[in-house]
Enzyme design. Structure first.
Site, PDB file in Angstrom:
ATOM      1  N   PHE A 152     -13.951  -8.515   9.026  1.00  0.00           N
ATOM      2  CA  PHE A 152     -14.453  -7.631   7.956  1.00  0.00           C
ATOM      3  C   PHE A 152     -14.733  -8.354   6.655  1.00  0.00           C
ATOM      4  O   PHE A 152     -15.472  -7.858   5.815  1.00  0.00           O
ATOM      5  CB  PHE A 152     -13.441  -6.504   7.698  1.00  0.00           C
ATOM      6  N   LYS A 176     -21.829  -8.771  17.086  1.00  0.00           N
ATOM      7  CA  LYS A 176     -20.917  -7.604  17.031  1.00  0.00           C
ATOM      8  C   LYS A 176     -20.198  -7.688  15.681  1.00  0.00           C
ATOM      9  O   LYS A 176     -19.258  -8.450  15.503  1.00  0.00           O
ATOM     10  CB  LYS A 176     -19.920  -7.678  18.192  1.00  0.00           C
ATOM     11  N   ARG A 180     -15.371  -2.241  10.547  1.00  0.00           N
ATOM     12  CA  ARG A 180     -14.998  -1.747   9.218  1.00  0.00           C
ATOM     13  C   ARG A 180     -16.122  -1.962   8.199  1.00  0.00           C
ATOM     14  O   ARG A 180     -16.150  -1.330   7.166  1.00  0.00           O
ATOM     15  CB  ARG A 180     -13.722  -2.440   8.754  1.00  0.00           C
ATOM     16  N   SER A 229      -8.414 -12.566  13.041  1.00  0.00           N
ATOM     17  CA  SER A 229      -6.996 -12.899  12.942  1.00  0.00           C
ATOM     18  C   SER A 229      -6.578 -13.790  14.122  1.00  0.00           C
ATOM     19  O   SER A 229      -7.218 -13.795  15.175  1.00  0.00           O
ATOM     20  CB  SER A 229      -6.175 -11.611  12.941  1.00  0.00           C
ATOM     21  N   CYS A 284     -10.575 -16.380   4.099  1.00  0.00           N
ATOM     22  CA  CYS A 284      -9.799 -17.259   4.980  1.00  0.00           C
ATOM     23  C   CYS A 284      -9.449 -18.551   4.261  1.00  0.00           C
ATOM     24  O   CYS A 284      -8.574 -19.283   4.699  1.00  0.00           O
ATOM     25  CB  CYS A 284     -10.572 -17.542   6.250  1.00  0.00           C
ATOM     26  N   GLU A 385       0.528 -14.667   7.137  1.00  0.00           N
ATOM     27  CA  GLU A 385      -0.712 -14.443   6.384  1.00  0.00           C
ATOM     28  C   GLU A 385      -0.665 -13.042   5.781  1.00  0.00           C
ATOM     29  O   GLU A 385      -0.561 -12.051   6.509  1.00  0.00           O
ATOM     30  CB  GLU A 385      -1.927 -14.560   7.312  1.00  0.00           C
TER      31      GLU A 385
HETATM   32  P1  NAD Z   1      -9.466  -8.886  13.310  1.00  0.00           P
HETATM   33  O1  NAD Z   1      -8.901  -9.939  14.180  1.00  0.00           O
HETATM   34  O2  NAD Z   1      -8.707  -7.624  13.147  1.00  0.00           O
HETATM   35  O3  NAD Z   1     -10.931  -8.446  13.826  1.00  0.00           O
HETATM   36  C1  NAD Z   1     -11.940  -9.384  14.084  1.00  0.00           C
HETATM   37  C2  NAD Z   1     -12.862  -8.843  15.174  1.00  0.00           C
HETATM   38  O4  NAD Z   1     -12.120  -8.692  16.378  1.00  0.00           O
HETATM   39  C3  NAD Z   1     -13.481  -7.497  14.846  1.00  0.00           C
HETATM   40  O5  NAD Z   1     -14.842  -7.551  15.188  1.00  0.00           O
HETATM   41  C4  NAD Z   1     -12.732  -6.517  15.731  1.00  0.00           C
HETATM   42  O6  NAD Z   1     -13.563  -5.478  16.211  1.00  0.00           O
HETATM   43  C5  NAD Z   1     -12.261  -7.374  16.894  1.00  0.00           C
HETATM   44  N1  NAD Z   1     -10.937  -6.977  17.396  1.00  0.00           N
HETATM   45  C6  NAD Z   1      -9.862  -6.600  16.662  1.00  0.00           C
HETATM   46  N2  NAD Z   1      -8.810  -6.351  17.461  1.00  0.00           N
HETATM   47  C7  NAD Z   1      -9.226  -6.577  18.720  1.00  0.00           C
HETATM   48  C8  NAD Z   1      -8.582  -6.496  19.994  1.00  0.00           C
HETATM   49  N3  NAD Z   1      -7.311  -6.132  20.115  1.00  0.00           N
HETATM   50  N4  NAD Z   1      -9.314  -6.788  21.095  1.00  0.00           N
HETATM   51  C9  NAD Z   1     -10.598  -7.175  20.991  1.00  0.00           C
HETATM   52  N5  NAD Z   1     -11.253  -7.264  19.808  1.00  0.00           N
HETATM   53  C10 NAD Z   1     -10.578  -6.974  18.691  1.00  0.00           C
HETATM   54  O7  NAD Z   1      -9.741  -9.586  11.879  1.00  0.00           O
HETATM   55  P2  NAD Z   1     -10.144  -8.885  10.512  1.00  0.00           P
HETATM   56  O8  NAD Z   1      -8.974  -8.162   9.965  1.00  0.00           O
HETATM   57  O9  NAD Z   1     -11.429  -8.179  10.657  1.00  0.00           O
HETATM   58  O10 NAD Z   1     -10.435 -10.185   9.603  1.00  0.00           O
HETATM   59  C11 NAD Z   1      -9.452 -10.829   8.840  1.00  0.00           C
HETATM   60  C12 NAD Z   1      -8.907 -12.030   9.567  1.00  0.00           C
HETATM   61  O11 NAD Z   1      -9.962 -12.956   9.826  1.00  0.00           O
HETATM   62  C13 NAD Z   1      -7.896 -12.814   8.742  1.00  0.00           C
HETATM   63  O12 NAD Z   1      -6.835 -13.194   9.584  1.00  0.00           O
HETATM   64  C14 NAD Z   1      -8.670 -14.019   8.256  1.00  0.00           C
HETATM   65  O13 NAD Z   1      -7.891 -15.152   7.971  1.00  0.00           O
HETATM   66  C15 NAD Z   1      -9.578 -14.269   9.424  1.00  0.00           C
HETATM   67  N6  NAD Z   1     -10.750 -15.057   9.063  1.00  0.00           N
HETATM   68  C16 NAD Z   1     -10.765 -16.367   9.443  1.00  0.00           C
HETATM   69  C17 NAD Z   1     -11.845 -17.166   9.093  1.00  0.00           C
HETATM   70  C18 NAD Z   1     -11.880 -18.611   9.489  1.00  0.00           C
HETATM   71  O14 NAD Z   1     -12.871 -19.273   9.262  1.00  0.00           O
HETATM   72  N7  NAD Z   1     -10.829 -19.143  10.095  1.00  0.00           N
HETATM   73  C19 NAD Z   1     -12.910 -16.621   8.365  1.00  0.00           C
HETATM   74  C20 NAD Z   1     -12.860 -15.271   8.008  1.00  0.00           C
HETATM   75  C21 NAD Z   1     -11.766 -14.494   8.368  1.00  0.00           C
END
Ligand code: NAD
Length: 492
Positions: A152, A176, A180, A229, A284, A385
């Site tokens: 998000f 995809k 949110r 995450s 991130c 985190e």
């Molecule tokens: P999230 O893991 O909740 O969701 C990311 C994606 O995964 C979304 O598209 C969601 O629909 C999907 N998803 C969520 N739960 C799932 C499940 N159980 N099964 C299958 N798909 C699922 O992450 P978020 O809250 O949207 O984003 C924040 C996180 O992203 C933080 O941990 C942040 O550090 C990380 N992030 C990392 C980087 C990087 O470069 N390392 C960059 C941006 C964000």
């Protein structure tokens, strides 16, 4: 939005209404008002997108690379033209400020620019006469249909770490977005629709868990890029691998900064306030953990507390607002819980930003800048985190001890040092276990022509996002060993 009040999918070059049985409300996190609804697309809609992408791939991979990049030049121009409009959408659905939103579109554009270099980026290698009369060469070919699953916190940027490179290299694609924040990517796809990509080359499917699983299980989708995450990154990496796909999965972060006593305190404080509180700590690459070495803490903390206390919090489109809300009530509540647990574990709540009253936005999910001191390196606060505007401060007697402390963390996305000593900076960059290093820099986020490189639990895979790594990820190498004896021609 369609007549059902739902966002559309974009499949095979046309806007389609999802037949999803379930949908989610998309809220403006500054005031909790509903902006739109997003469909949680079912398996058969992923199937439609994968089929469209596979059909398109058969033609697209044969289009010369110099022609494949022409729609990207158009997309670059359209993004430039619509920067402000896209940035406003990002503010509405993600809560960040207008300037922060603009910054992510600038990075998205930069990735398109780098991908336009594909004619040279995907060139192969040639060795003449590896044995007498025998030549050997390597060519790069696309992988097939690829997809990205986005988080998000950068609604307009993260898909651009991947799809421009993928399509320029001859793959076809499915995006995809995070359920949110689906509005920005829908608008981006309205621009993509004007660029001249053949039908099916780039597709958009909205949804959440079920949609992701359908992507991970679909036999025609060959490559997965994930950002989100750590727990979901690990899951996606494992399921993609079990289905024989290549995958690159970027996870969470807990980014530390070391403040040496010889740092320029004024500059460090100014830069770090932007790192810790920018995007309300939901980057991130946001610094969230400070290790104060020797007697650095007193001068740093005094000045840092002042800039933290006076940071203007509010709705990101309002004038002079420096920091917006968290993405959701659940996120705010989780962070507040972790702050309370940190205090129970022995930390001192030096500046408490919980439950502020933000005039005109009383229903928004705000936490103001928060600082905890005397944080133990082994506490949950130091290891988890938070993803919010919270700075946890630890102490170390020496640089060696500070590096040891931060290397115990399971994450390895980014780490920074503030110092005026070249020797300290050199030791730090050599010994710290993280993929992105900042020396007197608060957000060491790589430009598009460098890889975005987390380590440890911040990344699963080998090739990172952006740059030449993206070229490696979206191509497969083919090596040809070739002999053309002269006398064979006489036989025919
Ligand atoms: P999230 O893991 O909740 O969701 C990311 C994606 O995964 C979304 O598209 C969601 O629909 C999907 N998803 C969520 N739960 C799932 C499940 N159980 N099964 C299958 N798909 C699922 O992450 P978020 O809250 O949207 O984003 C924040 C996180 O992203 C933080 O941990 C942040 O550090 C990380 N992030 C990392 C980087 C990087 O470069 N390392 C960059 C941006 C964000």
């Amino acid at each position: 939005m369609n007549e059902k009040g739902l966002m559309y999918n974009y499949i095979n070059g046309e806007w389609r209404t999802s037949a999803a049985a379930e949908s989610l409300e998309v809220l403006n996190p500054a005031n909790a008002e509903t902006l739109t609804c997003v469909p949680l697309s079912p398996v058969n809609e992923v199937e439609q997108a994968a089929q469209a992408a596979l059909r398109a791939y058969q033609e697209w991979k044969r289009v010369p690379v110099v022609k494949r990049i022409q729609p990207l030049f158009k997309l670059r121009a359209l993004l430039e033209e619509h920067v402000d409009e896209l940035s406003r959408l990002i503010v509405l659905e993600s809560g960040k400020t207008f300037e922060e939103a603009k910054g992510e579109i600038v990075r998205a554009i930069e990735n398109v620019e780098v991908a336009c270099g594909m004619p040279t980026l995907m060139q192969g290698d040639f060795s003449e006469d590896i044995s007498t009369g025998i030549d050997e060469f390597m060519i790069r070919q696309p992988v097939g249909v690829a997809a990205c699953i986005c988080p998000f916190n950068f609604p307009g940027m993260i898909a651009f770490w991947f799809f421009p490179y993928a399509v320029a290299a001859g793959n076809t694609y499915i995006v995809k977005p995070s359920e949110r924040v689906p509005m920005t990517m829908q608008r981006v796809f309205e621009l993509i629709d004007q660029c001249g990509f053949p039908k099916g080359v780039i597709n958009l499917v909205n949804g959440s868990r079920q949609t992701v699983n359908a992507i991970l299980d679909h036999p025609d989708i060959r490559a997965i890029s994930f950002v989100g995450s750590t727990s979901v990154a690990k899951y996606v990496y494992a399921r993609a691998a079990a289905n024989g796909k290549r995958a690159q999965c970027q996870g969470g972060a807990k980014n530390p900064v070391i403040i040496m006593p010889d740092a320029d305190m004024e500059t460090s404080v100014r830069i770090l306030a932007d790192s810790v509180y920018g995007c309300a700590g939901q980057r991130c690459a946001a610094v969230s953990l400070g290790v104060m070495v020797g007697d650095a803490e007193k001068p740093f903390l005094e000045a840092f507390t002042e800039v933290s206390r006076t940071r203007t919090v509010g709705f990101g489109l309002d004038k002079d607002v420096q920091m917006g809300p968290l993405i959701s009530a659940a996120s705010r509540d989780r962070i507040e819980g972790l702050i309370a647990r940190g205090v129970a574990e022995g930390a001192t709540l030096h500046l408490d930003g919980r439950r502020p009253v933000v005039k005109g936005y009383e229903k928004g999910y705000f936490i103001k800048p928060t600082i905890l001191t005397h944080v133990s390196p082994n506490s949950e606060l130091a290891k988890t985190e938070l993803f919010g505007p919270v700075f946890s401060i630890m102490h170390a007697d020496s640089l060696d001890e500070a590096i040891r402390q931060i290397n115990t963390n399971s994450y390895g996305n980014m780490a920074c040092i503030f110092t005026s000593s070249g020797a300290s900076a050199r030791k730090f960059r050599n010994e710290v276990e993280a993929g992105d290093i900042g020396v007197n820099i608060g957000i060491a986020a790589p430009m598009a022509f460098f890889p975005f490189s987390g380590w440890k639990d911040s990344f699963f895979g080998t090739q990172h996002a952006q740059s030449k790594d993206a070229v490696d990820f979206f191509t497969q190498k083919k090596v040809v060993v070739e002999r053309w004896p002269k006398d064979w021609t006489r036989k025919f």
